[in-house]
Design a protein around this motif. Structure first.
Motif, mmCIF file in Angstrom:
data_model
loop_
_atom_site.group_PDB
_atom_site.id
_atom_site.type_symbol
_atom_site.label_atom_id
_atom_site.label_comp_id
_atom_site.label_asym_id
_atom_site.label_seq_id
_atom_site.Cartn_x
_atom_site.Cartn_y
_atom_site.Cartn_z
ATOM 1 N N LEU A 1 -16.839 -13.572 -41.161
ATOM 2 C CA LEU A 1 -16.011 -14.028 -40.047
ATOM 3 C C LEU A 1 -15.212 -15.270 -40.447
ATOM 4 C CD1 LEU A 1 -15.202 -13.577 -37.128
ATOM 5 C CD2 LEU A 1 -17.212 -14.896 -36.410
ATOM 6 N N ARG B 1 -12.301 -14.067 -42.456
ATOM 7 C CA ARG B 1 -11.243 -13.542 -41.591
ATOM 8 C C ARG B 1 -10.454 -14.674 -40.949
ATOM 9 N NH1 ARG B 1 -13.936 -9.881 -37.318
ATOM 10 N NH2 ARG B 1 -11.813 -9.878 -36.468
ATOM 11 N N GLU C 1 -15.244 -15.593 -33.027
ATOM 12 C CA GLU C 1 -14.933 -14.158 -33.109
ATOM 13 C C GLU C 1 -13.769 -13.786 -32.198
ATOM 14 O OE1 GLU C 1 -17.217 -9.880 -33.419
ATOM 15 O OE2 GLU C 1 -18.331 -11.659 -32.789
ATOM 16 N N THR C 2 -13.770 -14.302 -30.975
ATOM 17 C CA THR C 2 -12.669 -14.024 -30.052
ATOM 18 C C THR C 2 -11.363 -14.602 -30.574
ATOM 19 O OG1 THR C 2 -14.117 -13.946 -28.121
ATOM 20 C CG2 THR C 2 -11.805 -14.429 -27.715
ATOM 21 N N ALA D 1 -10.118 -12.417 -33.541
ATOM 22 C CA ALA D 1 -9.624 -11.102 -33.112
ATOM 23 C C ALA D 1 -8.267 -11.235 -32.426
ATOM 24 C CB ALA D 1 -10.637 -10.442 -32.184
#
Length: 243
Positions: free
Chosen positions: A19, A22, A187-188, A191
Motif C-alpha cells: 500500500l 501504491r 487505502e481510501t 484508491a
C-alpha cells in the motif's frame, strides 16, 4: 506536578508495504484530493514546509521526534530507531534556533535507507544535502549550532507545520507540499488518487481531440448556480444588463 521525562518508543504501527508503494506512485495533489475536503485539509502541512531542493519527493511512515529548541538530541534517537523506508519527522516547535538537520545526518540516513526528512525547524548544509539527492523538507534554513542535551521525545504525537503527526502516519511529500495521512485513511486516499489520475489521463486525450476544460468538468451547472452574467462586449463599452 512531576516534571515530564524524555521518552522514546521503539515501534510504530506498520502499514502494508504494498500500500505504501501504491501511495508513492501518486502525487501529493491527487492524494490530497483523494482524502476529501475535510481530511485533505487536516492532513496537509502548512505551506511554510518546503523542499530544500527542487524535485525532492518522499513517501514513508513517520518516525517522529520533539526536540527542545536549540537541541537535536532526539532527532538522533529517531534516526537510530528508523527502519529503511521510514521518514524522520522532527520538530522543535518551528524555531530556527539550533539546526535540526545537516549533512552528516543526511549521509547516515541515506546509508541506512531512510526515505527522507520533514523538519519543522532549521536545516543547514543544504548544498551538500542537494548534492546527495536526499529528500529533505523544512520550514527554515539556518546554520545555528545545535546542542545535544535534550530534553525531548521520540515516536510520540507531534505538531509539525500546523498538523498533528502521529508515529506511523504515512508521509508523502513532493514539490507541492507534504501530507501526513493516518494509517486508517491511506487505502481510501490511494484508491481515490488512482481513480483521479486515471480520469485526468482520459481528460488529456479528450483535450488533444479539441475538448474544453469547461465541458469536461461540467461547469455549466456550476456557473448557472453562482449567478454569473455574461455581457457581450468590453467592460468599457458594454451596456449593463439592467439599463
Amino acid at each position: 506536578m512531576n516534571e515530564m521525562k524524555p521518552v522514546a518508543y521503539t515501534r510504530i504501527p506498520r502499514i502494508d508495504k504494498s500500500l505504501i508503494e501504491r501511495a508513492s506512485q501518486n502525487s501529493v495533489a491527487d492524494l490530497h484530493e483523494g482524502l476529501g475536503a475535510i481530511a485533505g485539509r487536516r492532513c496537509l502541512l502548512s505551506t511554510a514546509m518546503r523542499p530544500v531542493w527542487p524535485g525532492a519527493g518522499t513517501c514513508g511512515q513517520a518516525i517522529t521526534c520533539y526536540n527542545y529548541p536549540g537541541d537535536n538530541l532526539l532527532l538522533h534517537i529517531a534516526a537510530k530507531l528508523a527502519e529503511p523506508g521510514d521518514v524522520i519527522v522532527a520538530t522543535n516547535g518551528g524555531s530556527a534556533q539550533g539546526a535540526l538537520w545537516g549533512d552528516m545526518i543526511t549521509y547516515y540516513a541515506q546509508r541506512k535507507g531512510i526515505a527522507g526528512a520533514v523538519v519543522d525547524g532549521a536545516v543547514r548544509d543544504t548544498g551538500r544535502v542537494r548534492e546527495m539527492g536526499f529528500p529533505v523538507f523544512s520550514t527554515a534554513i539556518s546554520v545555528s549550532h545545535p546542542e545535544k542535551r535534550g530534553p525531548g521525545s521520540a515516536n510520540v504525537p507531534v505538531v509539525v507545520a500546523g498538523v498533528t503527526v502521529n508515529p506511523g502516519d504515512l508521509i508523502v511529500a513532493d514539490d507541492d507540499g507534504v501530507l501526513a495521512i493516518p494509517p486508517e485513511l491511506v487505502e481510501t486516499a490511494v484508491a481515490n488518487a488512482e481513480a483521479r489520475a486515471a480520469k485526468e489521463s482520459g481528460f488529456r486525450d479528450k483535450l488533444d481531440e479539441g475538448a474544453t476544460m469547461y465541458d469536461l468538468l461540467g461547469l455549466e451547472r456550476d456557473v448557472a448556480a453562482c449567478g454569473l452574467t455574461e455581457i457581450e462586449g468590453t467592460w468599457r463599452g458594454a451596456v449593463p444588463p439592467d439599463a
